[in-house]
Structures are given as C-alpha cells and as structure tokens.
Scaffold this motif. Structure first.
Motif, mmCIF file in Angstrom:
data_model
loop_
_atom_site.group_PDB
_atom_site.id
_atom_site.type_symbol
_atom_site.label_atom_id
_atom_site.label_comp_id
_atom_site.label_asym_id
_atom_site.label_seq_id
_atom_site.Cartn_x
_atom_site.Cartn_y
_atom_site.Cartn_z
ATOM 1 N N ARG A 143 30.085 21.477 79.163
ATOM 2 C CA ARG A 143 28.989 22.168 78.984
ATOM 3 C C ARG A 143 27.678 22.198 79.335
ATOM 4 O O ARG A 143 26.864 23.055 79.390
ATOM 5 C CB ARG A 143 29.156 22.822 77.681
ATOM 6 C CG ARG A 143 30.599 23.778 77.248
ATOM 7 C CD ARG A 143 30.564 24.634 75.966
ATOM 8 N NE ARG A 143 31.706 25.366 75.788
ATOM 9 C CZ ARG A 143 32.831 25.016 75.427
ATOM 10 N NH1 ARG A 143 32.765 23.765 74.791
ATOM 11 N NH2 ARG A 143 33.905 25.738 75.181
ATOM 12 N N THR A 144 27.290 20.644 79.186
ATOM 13 C CA THR A 144 25.927 20.382 79.398
ATOM 14 C C THR A 144 25.662 20.751 80.510
ATOM 15 O O THR A 144 24.334 20.703 81.010
ATOM 16 C CB THR A 144 25.711 18.824 79.024
ATOM 17 O OG1 THR A 144 26.393 17.859 79.691
ATOM 18 C CG2 THR A 144 26.037 18.641 77.417
ATOM 19 N N TYR A 145 26.466 20.649 81.648
ATOM 20 C CA TYR A 145 26.231 20.858 83.071
ATOM 21 C C TYR A 145 26.384 22.287 83.433
ATOM 22 O O TYR A 145 26.062 22.780 84.520
ATOM 23 C CB TYR A 145 27.311 20.171 83.874
ATOM 24 C CG TYR A 145 26.930 18.726 83.837
ATOM 25 C CD1 TYR A 145 26.226 18.009 84.872
ATOM 26 C CD2 TYR A 145 27.681 17.930 82.955
ATOM 27 C CE1 TYR A 145 26.129 16.724 84.846
ATOM 28 C CE2 TYR A 145 27.659 16.342 83.052
ATOM 29 C CZ TYR A 145 26.751 16.045 83.939
ATOM 30 O OH TYR A 145 26.555 14.686 84.073
ATOM 31 N N GLY A 146 26.866 23.278 82.568
ATOM 32 C CA GLY A 146 26.825 24.724 82.560
ATOM 33 C C GLY A 146 28.205 25.024 82.999
ATOM 34 O O GLY A 146 28.593 26.356 83.037
ATOM 35 N N ILE A 147 29.098 24.207 82.905
ATOM 36 C CA ILE A 147 30.712 24.667 83.162
ATOM 37 C C ILE A 147 31.322 25.576 81.808
ATOM 38 O O ILE A 147 31.020 24.924 80.682
ATOM 39 C CB ILE A 147 31.356 23.229 83.576
ATOM 40 C CG1 ILE A 147 30.791 22.514 84.662
ATOM 41 C CG2 ILE A 147 32.954 23.538 83.432
ATOM 42 C CD1 ILE A 147 31.492 21.142 84.605
ATOM 43 N N LYS A 148 31.949 26.368 82.454
ATOM 44 C CA LYS A 148 32.263 27.178 81.097
ATOM 45 C C LYS A 148 34.197 26.691 80.731
ATOM 46 O O LYS A 148 34.549 26.202 81.938
ATOM 47 C CB LYS A 148 32.202 28.721 81.433
ATOM 48 C CG LYS A 148 30.676 29.239 81.704
ATOM 49 C CD LYS A 148 30.699 30.496 81.913
ATOM 50 C CE LYS A 148 30.873 31.099 83.454
ATOM 51 N NZ LYS A 148 29.800 30.579 84.165
ATOM 52 N N VAL A 149 34.412 26.976 79.826
ATOM 53 C CA VAL A 149 35.801 26.715 79.430
ATOM 54 C C VAL A 149 36.707 28.084 79.142
ATOM 55 O O VAL A 149 36.078 28.766 78.192
ATOM 56 C CB VAL A 149 35.869 25.618 78.434
ATOM 57 C CG1 VAL A 149 37.516 25.462 77.812
ATOM 58 C CG2 VAL A 149 35.157 24.365 78.586
ATOM 59 N N ALA A 150 37.837 28.003 79.940
ATOM 60 C CA ALA A 150 38.799 28.878 79.223
ATOM 61 C C ALA A 150 40.207 28.343 78.621
ATOM 62 O O ALA A 150 40.635 27.504 79.368
ATOM 63 C CB ALA A 150 39.123 30.122 80.539
ATOM 64 N N ILE A 151 40.626 28.845 77.814
ATOM 65 C CA ILE A 151 42.175 28.654 77.208
ATOM 66 C C ILE A 151 42.988 29.665 77.938
ATOM 67 O O ILE A 151 42.827 30.746 77.763
ATOM 68 C CB ILE A 151 41.949 28.584 75.704
ATOM 69 C CG1 ILE A 151 40.957 27.734 75.216
ATOM 70 C CG2 ILE A 151 43.448 28.140 75.196
ATOM 71 C CD1 ILE A 151 41.232 26.119 75.563
ATOM 72 N N ASP A 152 44.114 28.869 78.730
ATOM 73 C CA ASP A 152 44.972 29.909 79.193
ATOM 74 C C ASP A 152 46.044 29.856 78.396
ATOM 75 O O ASP A 152 46.778 29.240 77.700
ATOM 76 C CB ASP A 152 45.321 29.144 80.500
ATOM 77 C CG ASP A 152 45.991 29.886 81.497
ATOM 78 O OD1 ASP A 152 45.970 31.079 81.523
ATOM 79 O OD2 ASP A 152 46.324 29.295 82.767
ATOM 80 N N ASN A 153 47.154 31.059 79.074
ATOM 81 C CA ASN A 153 48.460 31.244 78.384
ATOM 82 C C ASN A 153 48.519 31.485 77.088
ATOM 83 O O ASN A 153 49.395 30.855 76.453
ATOM 84 C CB ASN A 153 49.326 30.095 78.957
ATOM 85 C CG ASN A 153 49.659 29.993 80.169
ATOM 86 O OD1 ASN A 153 49.845 30.969 81.123
ATOM 87 N ND2 ASN A 153 49.942 29.071 80.918
ATOM 88 N N ILE A 154 47.618 31.944 76.151
ATOM 89 C CA ILE A 154 47.722 32.424 74.940
ATOM 90 C C ILE A 154 48.458 33.614 74.769
ATOM 91 O O ILE A 154 48.351 34.509 75.731
ATOM 92 C CB ILE A 154 46.325 32.799 74.458
ATOM 93 C CG1 ILE A 154 45.397 31.519 74.450
ATOM 94 C CG2 ILE A 154 46.468 33.318 73.085
ATOM 95 C CD1 ILE A 154 44.048 31.661 74.107
ATOM 96 N N GLY A 155 49.722 33.553 74.058
ATOM 97 C CA GLY A 155 50.554 34.915 74.082
ATOM 98 C C GLY A 155 51.813 34.190 74.645
ATOM 99 O O GLY A 155 52.645 35.004 74.374
ATOM 100 N N LYS A 156 51.657 33.638 75.506
ATOM 101 C CA LYS A 156 53.139 33.147 76.348
ATOM 102 C C LYS A 156 53.905 31.895 75.477
ATOM 103 O O LYS A 156 55.211 32.127 75.393
ATOM 104 C CB LYS A 156 52.744 32.536 77.700
ATOM 105 C CG LYS A 156 54.123 32.165 78.478
ATOM 106 C CD LYS A 156 53.896 32.082 79.873
ATOM 107 C CE LYS A 156 53.640 33.086 80.672
ATOM 108 N NZ LYS A 156 53.346 32.728 82.060
ATOM 109 N N ALA A 157 53.277 31.120 74.711
ATOM 110 C CA ALA A 157 53.913 30.192 74.083
ATOM 111 C C ALA A 157 52.982 29.895 72.677
ATOM 112 O O ALA A 157 52.037 30.611 72.480
ATOM 113 C CB ALA A 157 53.965 28.786 74.779
ATOM 114 N N SER A 158 53.527 29.102 71.708
ATOM 115 C CA SER A 158 52.812 29.046 70.376
ATOM 116 C C SER A 158 51.389 28.472 70.726
ATOM 117 O O SER A 158 51.371 27.504 71.388
ATOM 118 C CB SER A 158 53.876 28.196 69.415
ATOM 119 O OG SER A 158 54.084 26.943 70.165
#
Length: 405
Positions: A143-158
């Motif tokens: 994030r110090t470089y400006g890169i954003k983060v997404a958490i994927d596949n929420i809802g498909k598995a625990s």
C-alpha cells in the motif's frame, strides 16, 4: 488440461480481460486479468492449472508472471490513468519470497508508465495457510506504493471476517453464484449482510461478481454494491471492452430499480402510518378496561389476531414489563419472559429513543425470529411515558402485504 501443455506452450499463454463496472458512473472502472491458453485455435481457462497444488510452485509462478507482464503492457496501451487492473495472486505463492518478485515486475513496468495506484491485487483469504500477520505486513508494504487490495471469493466458501478485517482490504468481492440456486438459505443472506456491515466499518467498497442474470444485478445494487462484474454485463475477452459499453443499459436498469425501491418505500411508509393509526384506535377502544398488562395483551391479541403472533411490553431500559402472549394454534401466555432484558439487541435503545421523541410507532427491518426461525418484522409503539409495546408480525401476514418482505 495436462500441465505440460501449458509449460511447453508458454508463448500461447495470454491474458483475457473481464470488465468491472461502477454504479456511480455506470461505466467500466477496471479489468480483471484472467489466464488463458490457445490450444487448437481455442482459448482455454488456466484456472485449474493455477489451483493444482501438485504442479510445482515455480511453474505456476512462471506462468502467472508471463500473463502479468503481457497484461500490463497491453493495459498501458490504453493510456487511461483512471482505469484499474485487477490481478489475481495466490497468497501462498506470493509469500514464498515475501512478495518481492511480484513487486519487481510492477516496479519494472512503472518505468514504462504504469501507475501503481492503478493496480488492484486480488487474493483469496480463506485459501491462505500461512501467518496472517505476515500477509498483513506485506499488504501494508504494498500500500505504500499505492497498490490496492481486494479480497476475492467472499460468499463462495467460508471466510473469516476477523482475518478479513485485519487485512483491511480496499475492496471486498462477493460471489453471487449461490444466488442462482432455487432457494438460497437465509443464512447466506445473513452472511452477505454481515459482510456489508464489515465493509462499511473498514471503509471497503463492495464488488459483486458472478452476476449472470438481472435479479443478481438488482440484489447487488440494493445491497451496497459499488462495483459489478459478471457475464450479464461482459464476458472475459481478449480485447478490452469499451468503457461505456453498458452505460445505457445500466442507466435504464438502475432507473427501474430506483422506481421499484421508491414504490416499496412508499408502501412501507403508508403501511406504517396506517398500522400506527390502527394500534392507536385499538388502545383508545380498550381504554382503561384492563386491570394489568396481561389483561391488555389478551385484548390486543383478539384485535391483532390477523397479523401478529407475539405481543409484549418493555420499559425504556429493555426490561420486559409483561409476559409474552404467543400464538401457535391459539394464543398462549409465556410467563417466563417477564423481566427479561432485550437492550442487548442491535438498535434496541436507539429505537426506544426514536419512539420517545417521535411519539409514534414504527416498523423494524425484516429479520429472522430466534424462536420460530421465520422472517418477521416488529412494530414498536410508545404505550406510556416509559413503557413500549412490541407487536411481532407473522411471515404469512407480511407475505400478503405488498412491499413488506
């Protein structure tokens, strides 16, 4: 697919791009990179290749890096600094060298014009087997470089909401594929609601993926989705989809949803006003004819038999000042609830304050009743200076009334 077919045909490994649309602008805000390989003039998905843990890590990383490098080069040709590139990475592979090789590729491309704040790194939290603290520190470093983060596949598995909260992603990707089932469980909707609350708390945007039909898009729009992705909007393609490809369609769809929601809210408002008058009239009719609260509840149950299945009275601190009167086949007294406290329930005290100042009743949201498991609403009404009447409305009644479910 034979992994050797991939490893011996790296020159045939190519990126495909699936568009991601924004609710506020109704146009594309980025593209997710998806790996494909051209075999026999057909592009086949590399999903199974990347998920096969029998394939040595270095081979999967090599293929991933090849796709990434080509995707960024093609992305830079767009010359649009407002677009984002969503890149999937297996967090377990990423941590093998503490994310250094991935960052090196990005820094190399930065020299060619890539802005690192255009990169969204997608990881799947529930697949990560390492130290979550180390992953957190790596993402913090990115994030110090400006890169954003997404958490994927929420809802498909625990998914562990505590771990997701710790990682503090910029985007939560919610999989709507289970919504295509004939009857998704209420727990599925409850989990999605919990995720939306988490997103609000940590300041993350919601991206709903796997949208394949209209009602999924409507669900995403109604439930806080800022971004949308799926076959209903755009399929993965070798070329980048035009930014305003679906703008007119999305604008029309959203207007339909807006009109429908406004009508529903209007019906809800009118129902609340009418039910408020009904309760007032019943209480005026009953007057002072009751000797105690149990007697009052007995009389109310006769007047509200068509719509309610539980009635009780609490003080402003949440302590129940009456028994429950509860209907199964017939109305029954439940004395065990006397003096139970309900202030721990979400919004209970806030709702008490609302009734105190407005001096009128109101209708709760739809929720699952603990005792019956059915979807219900509760109508709350100020009975006296510090006592409040609670009327639980049955699912069957709500189902018959337009806009209450």
């Amino acid at each position: 697919m034979d992994p050797l077919d991939v490893l011996t045909n790296l020159d045939e490994v190519i990126p495909y791009y699936q568009a991601i649309y924004s609710a506020d602008e109704q146009q594309i805000i980025g593209y997710e990179v998806l790996g494909r390989i051209k075999l026999n003039d057909e592009a086949e998905s590399l999903g199974e290749f990347f998920q096969d843990e029998n394939i040595p890590d270095e081979y999967r990383i090599e293929v991933d890096d090849s796709i990434l490098s080509l995707a960024i080069d093609e992305f830079l040709e767009l010359k649009d600094s407002h677009l984002n590139l969503f890149i999937n990475r297996d967090a377990n592979l990423l941590m093998l060298d503490h994310g250094e090789s991935f960052l090196e590729i990005l820094l190399e491309k930065q020299q060619k014009g890539l802005k690192l704040n255009q990169i969204v790194l997608e990881i799947t939290e529930h697949n990560f087997r390492g130290d979550i603290e180390q992953l957190y520190h790596l993402l913090l470093y990115y994030r110090t470089y400006g890169i954003k983060v997404a958490i994927d596949n929420i809802g498909k598995a625990s998914s562990n909401l505590d771990r997701i909260g710790l990682l503090s992603p910029d985007i939560l990707k919610i999989d709507l594929q289970p919504l295509r089932l004939s009857s998704p469980s209420q727990s599925y909707y409850d989990v999605l609601y919990s995720i939306s609350l988490l997103a609000r708390k940590i300041g993350a945007a919601l991206l709903y993926e796997d949208i394949e039909v209209n009602f999924q898009l409507q669900y995403a729009w109604k439930n806080g989705g800022r971004y949308y992705q799926g076959f209903y909007l755009s399929k993965p393609q070798r070329e980048f989809t035009k930014i305003d490809e679906c703008k007119a369609m999305l604008k029309n769809e959203f207007q339909t949803y807006i009109n429908s929601e406004k009508k529903k809210l209007e019906n809800l408002y009118l129902f609340t006003e009418n039910f408020n008058q009904r309760v007032q009239q019943i209480l005026q009719k009953v007057g002072k004819q009751f000797e105690n609260y149990e007697d009052l509840l007995q009389q109310l149950s006769k007047e509200l038999n068509d719509c309610s299945f539980r009635i009780y009275i609490c003080d402003e601190d949440g302590f129940q000042q009456s028994v429950n009167i509860f209907k199964q086949e017939k109305w029954e007294i439940q004395p065990q609830y006397f003096l139970h406290n309900w202030s721990w329930r979400p919004y209970f005290l806030a709702n008490i304050m609302r009734m105190r100042f407005d001096q009128k009743g109101f209708l709760s949201d739809v929720y699952s009743d603990i005792e019956t498991g059915e979807l219900i609403r509760t109508f709350s009404f100020p009975l006296s200076q510090n006592h409040y009447l609670f009327i639980d409305l049955a699912y069957a009644y709500l189902y018959e009334e337009e806009g209450l479910l």
